[in-house]
Design a protein around this motif. Structure first.
Motif, mmCIF file in Angstrom:
data_model
loop_
_atom_site.group_PDB
_atom_site.id
_atom_site.type_symbol
_atom_site.label_atom_id
_atom_site.label_comp_id
_atom_site.label_asym_id
_atom_site.label_seq_id
_atom_site.Cartn_x
_atom_site.Cartn_y
_atom_site.Cartn_z
ATOM 1 N N ARG A 47 0.816 -1.217 0.000
ATOM 2 C CA ARG A 47 0.000 0.000 0.000
ATOM 3 C C ARG A 47 0.854 1.273 0.000
ATOM 4 N N GLY A 48 1.879 1.243 -0.801
ATOM 5 C CA GLY A 48 2.735 2.404 -0.949
ATOM 6 C C GLY A 48 3.813 2.557 0.105
ATOM 7 N N ALA A 49 3.767 1.735 1.143
ATOM 8 C CA ALA A 49 4.785 1.807 2.203
ATOM 9 C C ALA A 49 5.809 0.706 1.992
ATOM 10 N N GLU A 50 7.049 1.083 2.144
ATOM 11 C CA GLU A 50 8.144 0.130 1.983
ATOM 12 C C GLU A 50 8.491 -0.470 3.347
ATOM 13 N N TYR A 51 8.676 -1.792 3.388
ATOM 14 C CA TYR A 51 9.079 -2.432 4.639
ATOM 15 C C TYR A 51 10.040 -3.575 4.365
ATOM 16 N N GLN A 52 10.826 -3.914 5.359
ATOM 17 C CA GLN A 52 11.871 -4.925 5.250
ATOM 18 C C GLN A 52 11.332 -6.285 5.691
ATOM 19 N N VAL A 53 11.523 -7.315 4.853
ATOM 20 C CA VAL A 53 11.184 -8.694 5.198
ATOM 21 C C VAL A 53 12.505 -9.384 5.523
ATOM 22 N N ASP A 54 12.740 -9.651 6.811
ATOM 23 C CA ASP A 54 14.017 -10.229 7.236
ATOM 24 C C ASP A 54 14.049 -11.750 7.136
ATOM 25 N N LEU A 55 12.955 -12.398 7.472
ATOM 26 C CA LEU A 55 12.897 -13.855 7.454
ATOM 27 C C LEU A 55 11.974 -14.306 6.337
ATOM 28 N N LEU A 56 12.537 -14.989 5.350
ATOM 29 C CA LEU A 56 11.789 -15.427 4.182
ATOM 30 C C LEU A 56 11.229 -16.828 4.390
ATOM 31 N N PRO A 57 10.039 -17.119 3.851
ATOM 32 C CA PRO A 57 9.483 -18.468 3.986
ATOM 33 C C PRO A 57 10.282 -19.457 3.152
ATOM 34 N N LYS A 58 10.587 -20.593 3.747
ATOM 35 C CA LYS A 58 11.320 -21.671 3.086
ATOM 36 C C LYS A 58 10.680 -22.996 3.479
ATOM 37 N N VAL A 59 11.111 -24.074 2.849
ATOM 38 C CA VAL A 59 10.695 -25.422 3.201
ATOM 39 C C VAL A 59 11.953 -26.226 3.499
ATOM 40 N N LYS A 60 11.920 -26.965 4.602
ATOM 41 C CA LYS A 60 13.047 -27.814 4.996
ATOM 42 C C LYS A 60 12.644 -29.269 4.761
ATOM 43 N N LEU A 61 13.429 -29.965 3.929
ATOM 44 C CA LEU A 61 13.213 -31.384 3.658
ATOM 45 C C LEU A 61 14.278 -32.192 4.372
ATOM 46 N N GLU A 62 13.872 -33.274 4.998
ATOM 47 C CA GLU A 62 14.816 -34.200 5.614
ATOM 48 C C GLU A 62 14.581 -35.574 4.997
ATOM 49 N N VAL A 63 15.651 -36.148 4.437
ATOM 50 C CA VAL A 63 15.548 -37.424 3.739
ATOM 51 C C VAL A 63 16.718 -38.307 4.146
ATOM 52 N N ALA A 64 16.424 -39.522 4.586
ATOM 53 C CA ALA A 64 17.467 -40.498 4.898
ATOM 54 C C ALA A 64 17.659 -41.389 3.674
ATOM 55 N N VAL A 65 18.903 -41.534 3.235
ATOM 56 C CA VAL A 65 19.198 -42.351 2.051
ATOM 57 C C VAL A 65 20.414 -43.229 2.301
ATOM 58 N N ALA A 66 20.531 -44.276 1.498
ATOM 59 C CA ALA A 66 21.714 -45.133 1.530
ATOM 60 C C ALA A 66 22.893 -44.353 0.956
ATOM 61 N N PRO A 67 24.116 -44.657 1.394
ATOM 62 C CA PRO A 67 25.286 -43.905 0.909
ATOM 63 C C PRO A 67 25.426 -43.883 -0.609
ATOM 64 N N GLU A 68 25.055 -44.966 -1.278
ATOM 65 C CA GLU A 68 25.189 -45.000 -2.737
ATOM 66 C C GLU A 68 24.137 -44.140 -3.443
ATOM 67 N N MET A 69 23.115 -43.678 -2.723
ATOM 68 C CA MET A 69 22.070 -42.835 -3.302
ATOM 69 C C MET A 69 22.318 -41.344 -3.103
ATOM 70 N N VAL A 70 23.327 -40.979 -2.314
ATOM 71 C CA VAL A 70 23.523 -39.573 -1.951
ATOM 72 C C VAL A 70 23.721 -38.690 -3.179
ATOM 73 N N ASP A 71 24.632 -39.039 -4.051
ATOM 74 C CA ASP A 71 24.914 -38.190 -5.212
ATOM 75 C C ASP A 71 23.698 -38.045 -6.118
ATOM 76 N N LYS A 72 22.965 -39.140 -6.340
ATOM 77 C CA LYS A 72 21.772 -39.083 -7.180
ATOM 78 C C LYS A 72 20.695 -38.204 -6.540
ATOM 79 N N ALA A 73 20.515 -38.338 -5.232
ATOM 80 C CA ALA A 73 19.502 -37.551 -4.531
ATOM 81 C C ALA A 73 19.869 -36.066 -4.536
ATOM 82 N N VAL A 74 21.139 -35.755 -4.294
ATOM 83 C CA VAL A 74 21.589 -34.363 -4.322
ATOM 84 C C VAL A 74 21.384 -33.772 -5.709
ATOM 85 N N ASP A 75 21.742 -34.521 -6.758
ATOM 86 C CA ASP A 75 21.546 -34.031 -8.125
ATOM 87 C C ASP A 75 20.072 -33.798 -8.430
#
Length: 112
Positions: A47-75
């Motif tokens: 509404r014409g007023a400027e304000y600072q957004v310090d904390l942006l909305p994000k999503v945190k994913l937690e995934v457990a994988v086998a060691p041989e799947m790490v590179d594929k999952a990261v990619d």
């Protein structure tokens, strides 16, 4: 076992989830979080007023994988979450010492 933690933009969640499902990742934990990185937030107009957004909305994913799947999952996360803009997020990879399925008592990779 490895634990992948990815902080991504919320609108990229479905693309990342589908990419990981295509790899055979069977489960993940998703948390809505807020934070900032190098950009330290941004300025918005309301509404014409400027304000600072310090904390942006994000999503945190937690995934457990086998060691041989790490590179594929990261990619898969990199390709599906990248927009090329500031604030795309980060991926952290941790060693996961032990996993236990509560219902059956299975341990290790079988518990995932």
């Amino acid at each position: 076992m490895k634990m992948l933690i990815a902080i991504i933009k919320p609108f990229k969640l479905d693309a990342v989830r589908e990419a990981l499902a295509d790899l055979g990742v069977q489960g993940m934990t998703v948390t809505e979080v807020r934070g900032f990185g190098r950009q330290k937030g941004h300025t918005e107009l309301y509404r014409g007023a400027e304000y600072q957004v310090d904390l942006l909305p994000k999503v945190k994913l937690e995934v457990a994988v086998a060691p041989e799947m790490v590179d594929k999952a990261v990619d898969a996360i990199l390709k599906s979450a990248k927009t090329g803009n500031i604030g795309d997020g980060k991926i952290f990879v941790y060693d996961l010492d032990q996993t236990v399925r509560i219902r059956t008592g299975e341990t290790g990779i079988e518990a995932v």
